[in-house]
Design an enzyme around this catalytic site. Structure first.
Site, short mmCIF file in Angstrom:
data_model
loop_
_atom_site.label_atom_id
_atom_site.label_comp_id
_atom_site.label_asym_id
_atom_site.label_seq_id
_atom_site.Cartn_x
_atom_site.Cartn_y
_atom_site.Cartn_z
N GLU A 39 0.88 -0.97 -0.11
CA GLU A 39 0.15 -0.11 0.01
C GLU A 39 0.85 1.26 -0.02
O GLU A 39 1.97 1.36 0.62
CB GLU A 39 -0.82 -0.12 1.43
CG GLU A 39 -1.85 1.18 1.40
CD GLU A 39 -2.51 1.01 2.85
OE1 GLU A 39 -2.28 -0.05 3.62
OE2 GLU A 39 -3.49 1.62 3.12
N LYS A 110 -9.50 2.32 -2.10
CA LYS A 110 -9.84 1.61 -0.89
C LYS A 110 -10.98 2.05 -0.25
O LYS A 110 -11.53 3.04 0.07
CB LYS A 110 -8.68 1.96 0.29
CG LYS A 110 -8.53 1.17 1.65
CD LYS A 110 -7.49 1.71 2.53
CE LYS A 110 -7.44 0.89 3.66
NZ LYS A 110 -5.99 1.06 4.42
N CYS A 143 -5.36 -3.22 2.25
CA CYS A 143 -5.05 -3.54 3.85
C CYS A 143 -6.27 -3.70 4.33
O CYS A 143 -6.68 -4.84 4.40
CB CYS A 143 -4.11 -2.29 4.11
SG CYS A 143 -3.17 -2.57 5.60
N VAL A 170 -0.33 -2.49 10.66
CA VAL A 170 0.04 -2.26 11.82
C VAL A 170 -0.43 -3.24 12.95
O VAL A 170 0.36 -3.15 14.01
CB VAL A 170 0.01 -0.83 12.18
CG1 VAL A 170 0.45 0.17 11.24
CG2 VAL A 170 -1.59 -0.37 12.02
C1 ACM Z 1 -4.14 -0.15 7.00
O1 ACM Z 1 -5.22 -0.05 6.52
N1 ACM Z 1 -3.07 0.56 6.38
C2 ACM Z 1 -4.01 -0.61 8.36
#
Ligand code: ACM
Length: 269
Positions: A39, A110, A143, A170
């Site tokens: 990402e 996203k 992510c 994370v």
């Molecule tokens: C994330 O979506 N970068 C934790």
């Protein structure tokens, strides 16, 4: 058979050109069909505010980064899925681009923004989609989309064989969960995570590495290290994702009972 893989690395915050060079150097001689990058692979992650994200983001239609990546795909005759900070006028998206030798083929924005990303980015405004490359269905998610099973299920229902998953993880739960996501959907997933930290005046975030490739029966084909760079490529048969049979009497998709899943379609409570 397809050669697929990922490049797990340590993007340097704000050093777009250096990060692009790093990727070009790493991928310049690979033999592959499909590679996945993390990402926000070129900007870094931990923005101070939306202005900073907008300043580092690029419009894919007018992007030196996209031009270089297209040339890279052309040179190696492969396709690439990469996280990308996408600017469109005043809008800013945390996106994934599917790039091939001819340029950008598809953009995913996203849908589920994580934590402070809500301060930097606009939420995705396009429905998930699947692109066929040489007959293989390629889906993208980014992510934190992993924690919403609807994302991967939707891609599966649209015909994804391989879900490409650029990440800057994370929290520690994703890798384990993706094994179930692949089992419940009968698809491959390539999670390309970054390593290292973004250390900024307003704070510091550490990313967890352990990029991985999972096969349709929930088999972990490979998981990378948590703190080291890794270019990993393996050979898979994407047709394995077409077999959705669990027992002779159970089918992953045809046994669903959507007439009872009404609440899934309702607006947020
Ligand atoms: C994330 O979506 N970068 C934790």
């Amino acid at each position: 058979m397809w050669k697929v893989g990922y490049f797990q690395f340590r993007p340097l915050f704000g050093k777009v050109e250096r990060n692009v060079e790093r990727v070009v150097h790493a991928l310049r001689e690979v033999e592959a069909d499909l590679l996945v990058l993390p990402e926000l692979a070129f900007t870094g992650y931990y923005f101070q505010n939306r202005q900073e994200a907008l300043a580092l983001a690029e419009d894919p239609d007018d992007s030196p980064t996209v031009q270089i990546l297209t040339a890279l795909c052309k040179g190696g005759n492969f396709h690439l899925v990469t996280g990308f900070a996408e600017r469109r006028g005043d809008q800013c998206y945390n996106s994934a681009l599917l790039i091939g030798p001819e340029g950008v083929i598809h953009i995913y924005r996203k849908l589920h923004l994580f934590h402070e990303e809500k301060h930097w980015f606009d939420p995705g405004d396009l429905p998930p989609a699947v692109t066929r490359i040489n007959g293989v269905g390629i889906g993208m998610m980014v992510c934190f989309d992993w924690i919403f099973p609807e994302t991967m299920r939707t891609l599966t229902l649209l015909g994804a064989d391989i879900v490409c998953h650029p990440s800057n993880l994370v929290l520690s739960y994703c890798q384990q969960t993706m094994i179930s996501r692949c089992l419940e959907n009968g698809v491959f997933a390539i999670t390309a995570n970054r390593i290292g930290t973004d250390t900024r005046a307003h704070g510091r975030i550490r990313f967890t590495g352990k990029s991985q490739i999972v096969a349709p029966k929930g088999v972990l084909l490979h998981r990378g290290p948590s703190r080291k760079e890794e270019l990993y490529i393996t050979t898979i048969d994407p047709r394995e994702a077409r077999d959705k049979q669990i027992t002779s009497l159970n089918h992953l998709l045809r046994d669903r009972r959507p007439e009872f899943y009404g609440p899934l379609m309702a607006k947020n409570p």
